[in-house]
Design a protein around this motif. Structure first.
Motif: not given
Length: 66
Positions: A8-12, A39-42
């Motif tokens: 959920a945190e990744i989606a946000a 940022f995509e890697m993060f």
């Protein structure tokens, strides 16, 4: 504190990044492909915000010294 984010945190975080990218484009300052990839890697790796910040600061330090 965990070094990884929940789904959920990744989606946000992804949603905030996409919104930020659109704002940068409107201002005529789009992210480079390398920045987008970072940022995509993060997101893919689920890095915490603290770990992301430390990574970016470590990458920026040598550039600031030039």
């Amino acid at each position: 504190m965990s070094d990884t984010l929940t789904a959920a945190e990744i989606a946000a975080a992804r949603q905030r990044r996409l919104e930020g990218m659109r704002l940068q484009e409107v201002e005529g300052n789009p992210l480079s492909p390398d920045q987008v990839a970072m940022f995509e890697m993060f997101e893919r790796e689920g890095w915490s915000h603290e770990r992301r910040r430390a990574y970016i600061l470590a990458k920026a330090a040598p550039l600031a010294a030039e």
